[in-house]
Design a protein around this motif. Structure first.
Motif, PDB file in Angstrom:
ATOM      1  N   ILE A 229      17.744  49.788  92.025  1.00 51.71           N
ATOM      2  CA  ILE A 229      17.887  49.625  90.571  1.00 51.71           C
ATOM      3  C   ILE A 229      18.885  50.629  90.009  1.00 51.71           C
ATOM      4  CG2 ILE A 229      16.674  49.747  88.363  1.00 51.71           C
ATOM      5  CD1 ILE A 229      14.143  48.831  89.864  1.00 51.71           C
ATOM      6  N   GLU A 230      18.780  51.886  90.470  1.00 49.99           N
ATOM      7  CA  GLU A 230      19.677  52.934  89.971  1.00 49.99           C
ATOM      8  C   GLU A 230      21.135  52.616  90.304  1.00 49.99           C
ATOM      9  OE1 GLU A 230      20.342  57.782  90.272  1.00 49.99           O
ATOM     10  OE2 GLU A 230      18.896  56.785  91.583  1.00 49.99           O
ATOM     11  N   LYS A 231      21.393  52.163  91.520  1.00 43.93           N
ATOM     12  CA  LYS A 231      22.760  51.849  91.913  1.00 43.93           C
ATOM     13  C   LYS A 231      23.322  50.727  91.061  1.00 43.93           C
ATOM     14  CE  LYS A 231      25.714  50.949  95.883  1.00 43.93           C
ATOM     15  NZ  LYS A 231      25.792  50.782  97.350  1.00 43.93           N
ATOM     16  N   GLU A 244      24.383  43.440  93.970  1.00 46.10           N
ATOM     17  CA  GLU A 244      23.921  42.580  92.868  1.00 46.10           C
ATOM     18  C   GLU A 244      22.830  41.627  93.351  1.00 46.10           C
ATOM     19  OE1 GLU A 244      26.823  40.712  90.468  1.00 46.10           O
ATOM     20  OE2 GLU A 244      28.053  42.508  90.239  1.00 46.10           O
ATOM     21  N   GLU A 245      23.002  41.139  94.581  1.00 46.42           N
ATOM     22  CA  GLU A 245      21.977  40.258  95.174  1.00 46.42           C
ATOM     23  C   GLU A 245      20.672  41.027  95.346  1.00 46.42           C
ATOM     24  OE1 GLU A 245      21.247  36.374  96.641  1.00 46.42           O
ATOM     25  OE2 GLU A 245      23.279  37.107  96.318  1.00 46.42           O
ATOM     26  N   ASN A 246      20.786  42.298  95.794  1.00 47.83           N
ATOM     27  CA  ASN A 246      19.608  43.153  95.949  1.00 47.83           C
ATOM     28  C   ASN A 246      18.813  43.231  94.656  1.00 47.83           C
ATOM     29  OD1 ASN A 246      20.288  43.794  98.573  1.00 47.83           O
ATOM     30  ND2 ASN A 246      21.142  45.796  98.073  1.00 47.83           N
ATOM     31  N   PHE A 247      19.505  43.529  93.578  1.00 44.17           N
ATOM     32  CA  PHE A 247      18.860  43.718  92.277  1.00 44.17           C
ATOM     33  C   PHE A 247      18.253  42.406  91.772  1.00 44.17           C
ATOM     34  CE2 PHE A 247      18.955  43.792  87.615  1.00 44.17           C
ATOM     35  CZ  PHE A 247      18.203  44.937  87.367  1.00 44.17           C
ATOM     36  N   LYS A 248      19.013  41.342  91.833  1.00 45.01           N
ATOM     37  CA  LYS A 248      18.559  40.042  91.335  1.00 45.01           C
ATOM     38  C   LYS A 248      17.323  39.558  92.080  1.00 45.01           C
ATOM     39  CE  LYS A 248      20.789  36.366  92.587  1.00 45.01           C
ATOM     40  NZ  LYS A 248      21.845  35.341  92.779  1.00 45.01           N
ATOM     41  N   ASN A 249      17.292  39.782  93.393  1.00 46.08           N
ATOM     42  CA  ASN A 249      16.170  39.295  94.193  1.00 46.08           C
ATOM     43  C   ASN A 249      14.852  39.978  93.861  1.00 46.08           C
ATOM     44  OD1 ASN A 249      17.622  37.384  95.644  1.00 46.08           O
ATOM     45  ND2 ASN A 249      18.223  38.843  97.230  1.00 46.08           N
ATOM     46  N   LEU A 250      14.913  41.203  93.336  1.00 41.41           N
ATOM     47  CA  LEU A 250      13.685  41.901  92.945  1.00 41.41           C
ATOM     48  C   LEU A 250      12.908  41.109  91.900  1.00 41.41           C
ATOM     49  CD1 LEU A 250      14.958  45.589  92.596  1.00 41.41           C
ATOM     50  CD2 LEU A 250      13.746  44.573  94.528  1.00 41.41           C
TER      51      LEU A 250
END
Length: 331
Positions: A229-231, A244-250
């Motif tokens: 989230i911080e990144k 961006e995929e990391n964040f969206k998938n959360l």
């Protein structure tokens, strides 16, 4: 996800299809060697299929086409009866896919990504490519209740083993009801208790069962969660498509498992973001499991009243008890 990674993933899907086609051909040869008549029937069925296609293209009348279809149907039934007489399953000569939903293509009929493809993308994005190996070791088949004491805890009025039996039962009910409409408290789970009591192991068990059922699951420690989230929020210029995929998938995955809540650096940012992600997923009717070494009082002290309010109002809470299993295994 960049094109190179996606191309690599789709190549793996092609290998799956090729593997399953080869397995089907081997089964066909096996049956045809055992029952030579089956080969002639298969050729006849295929021949009629071609004839039907030709008649449709020629614009033949419906009666002609229906007669061909009826003949083909009779042959298929005859073949089924022959296979049955030899105790061969009726679907033995049908292709078996690793994923029946997308037929091992990664995409559904409407062009959207299948959940199996989404999970592969999630695993790659979060560098969790070893999760399958972890889940091979940590699942309900390897879960050993004998590790938990039968001695009744005076304060709890139950033994650690019986307590774990109850938690495992609740976990399986959670899986069974995953796609059903349930009251909020049954839709999410909070595991709390000291270290080494099986909280993370049970999270893995649930993750494996749901992934096997085709649901997308993200399993992250709270520390890694906050880093993601911080990144995304503070280093947008440096963010890649994967970030961006990391964040969206959360927010979009079917189940988010937050492991070891309380091990992250607690500050105004992490406290606020924890509330945001819990609240957003609750509003979107997306399931959450949280495991933590903190008790409810400590969670209330570490995080905001509104966060603990969301947890108390929307999570079933399970206290893990007993002695550290990992220490018992060492000594």
């Amino acid at each position: 996800m960049n094109n190179s990674n996606m191309k690599s993933i789709l190549t793996e899907y092609q290998k799956r299809r090729d593997k399953n086609i080869d397995l089907l051909e081997n089964r066909k040869k096996e049956v045809e060697n055992l029952i030579p008549e089956i080969k002639d029937i298969n050729m006849h069925i295929n021949s009629i299929g071609l004839s039907i296609s030709k008649e449709i293209l020629k614009g033949s009348d419906k009666k002609t086409i229906d007669l061909l279809k009826a003949e083909q149907k009779n042959l298929i039934e005859h073949k089924r009866q022959i296979l049955k007489s030899q105790n061969i399953p009726s679907d033995y000569l049908e292709i078996k896919y690793d994923c029946d939903q997308c037929k091992d293509t990664g995409f559904l009929k409407d062009g959207s990504k299948c959940n199996c493809l989404k999970q592969i993308i999630i695993n790659n994005a979060y560098k969790m490519s070893n999760i399958e190996k972890i889940l091979e070791k940590e699942n309900f088949n390897t879960f050993d209740l004998n590790q938990f004491s039968e001695e009744v805890d005076e304060e709890m009025g139950i033994s650690p083993r019986d307590n774990m039996i109850n938690i495992v039962k609740a976990s399986k009910e959670f899986i069974y009801n995953f796609d059903k409409k349930v009251e909020p408290k049954k839709a999410n789970m909070l595991f709390f208790g000291s270290t080494g009591l099986g909280k993370s192991f049970l999270c893995s068990c649930i993750a494996k069962e749901l992934m096997d059922l085709g649901y997308t699951v993200i399993y992250q420690t709270s520390f890694n969660l906050m880093e993601i989230i911080e990144k995304y929020k503070f280093h947008r210029k440096e963010c890649t498509d994967i970030d961006e995929e990391n964040f969206k998938n959360l927010f979009e995955c079917d189940l988010l498992i937050i492991d070891d809540l309380g091990t992250e650096l607690t500050n105004n940012f992490t406290i606020s973001e924890l509330f945001n992600i819990i609240n957003d997923r609750l509003l979107g009717d997306k399931r959450i499991i949280i495991s933590t070494n903190l008790d409810l009082l400590q969670i209330g002290n570490e995080y905001t009243d509104r966060t603990i309010s969301r947890i108390v109002g929307n999570f079933s809470m399970y206290k893990f008890m007993g002695k550290d299993i990992r220490l018992k295994q060492i000594f």
